[in-house]
Design a protein around this motif. Sequence first.
Motif, PDB file in Angstrom:
ATOM      1  N   LYS A 232       0.883  -1.303   0.163  1.00  0.00           N
ATOM      2  CA  LYS A 232      -0.013   0.051   0.051  1.00  0.00           C
ATOM      3  C   LYS A 232       1.008   1.268  -0.104  1.00  0.00           C
ATOM      4  N   ASP A 233       1.749   1.577   0.869  1.00  0.00           N
ATOM      5  CA  ASP A 233       2.720   2.326   1.002  1.00  0.00           C
ATOM      6  C   ASP A 233       4.192   2.148   0.680  1.00  0.00           C
ATOM      7  N   ALA A 234       4.342   1.732  -0.768  1.00  0.00           N
ATOM      8  CA  ALA A 234       5.580   1.009  -0.700  1.00  0.00           C
ATOM      9  C   ALA A 234       6.852   2.214  -0.778  1.00  0.00           C
ATOM     10  N   ASN A 235       6.472   3.506  -0.652  1.00  0.00           N
ATOM     11  CA  ASN A 235       7.789   4.653  -0.523  1.00  0.00           C
ATOM     12  C   ASN A 235       7.752   5.120   0.836  1.00  0.00           C
ATOM     13  N   SER A 236       6.969   4.690   1.868  1.00  0.00           N
ATOM     14  CA  SER A 236       7.112   5.012   3.169  1.00  0.00           C
ATOM     15  C   SER A 236       8.224   4.458   3.992  1.00  0.00           C
TER      16      SER A 236
ATOM     17  N   ASN B  75       6.752  -2.327   8.885  1.00  0.00           N
ATOM     18  CA  ASN B  75       5.677  -3.577   8.292  1.00  0.00           C
ATOM     19  C   ASN B  75       4.868  -2.719   7.561  1.00  0.00           C
ATOM     20  N   LYS B  76       4.733  -3.183   6.287  1.00  0.00           N
ATOM     21  CA  LYS B  76       3.969  -2.410   5.485  1.00  0.00           C
ATOM     22  C   LYS B  76       2.791  -3.383   5.233  1.00  0.00           C
ATOM     23  N   ASP B  77       1.506  -2.893   4.924  1.00  0.00           N
ATOM     24  CA  ASP B  77       0.187  -3.588   4.632  1.00  0.00           C
ATOM     25  C   ASP B  77       0.155  -4.098   3.060  1.00  0.00           C
ATOM     26  N   ILE B  78      -0.297  -5.075   2.737  1.00  0.00           N
ATOM     27  CA  ILE B  78      -0.129  -5.498   1.079  1.00  0.00           C
ATOM     28  C   ILE B  78      -1.402  -5.022   0.591  1.00  0.00           C
TER      29      ILE B  78
END
Length: 178
Positions: free
Chosen positions: A59-63, A67-70
């Motif tokens: 979702k937030d690839a550039n943040s 731990n990032k959500d898919i």
Amino acid sequence: MKIIILGMAAFLFSINIQAQKKNIKSEVKTNITTIKDSDGNKQVIQTKEIEETQSVELKDANSKILNKDIKESPVEVTATTKITENGITKLINVDRSAYYELDGMKYQVASDKSSYTMFSTDGQKSAILRKTSNNNYIYKAKDNTSYGYFTANGNLVLENYDEATDTVSITTYTIAKQ
């Protein structure tokens, strides 16, 4: 020496895991039938392969969050059936002919040897679907060309590129339950 080799193998394996950008689920079902008649025994082997492929996107690839959500992405389903009888193999494709609904309108998708034709409720030809080499479809209507595929539950999904806004929109034709 063993430690160095094991360390390199673990490193290469971790690179492979991080480089994966697709979830792939495949299932193979094999049914063997022996037919006994006056000519002797015949063995018929039916192999059905179902492969579901889903792109992994964040979702937030550039943040900078660890731990990032898919992000939800469509599942592409490919189903092929192979029948082998006395050493001769025949490939059978899944027929997706059915009625589909979009925005309250009903459409009929009819099989045509190597492609599908879409008809509106009044019987007018509204689009064609041509199969590509990777089991997807090119959808061609009067003023629209899109990329299409069928989902696991039988829906027809079209991805349309809008050059003016540089975006991709998704249109889903839901299979009509008879």
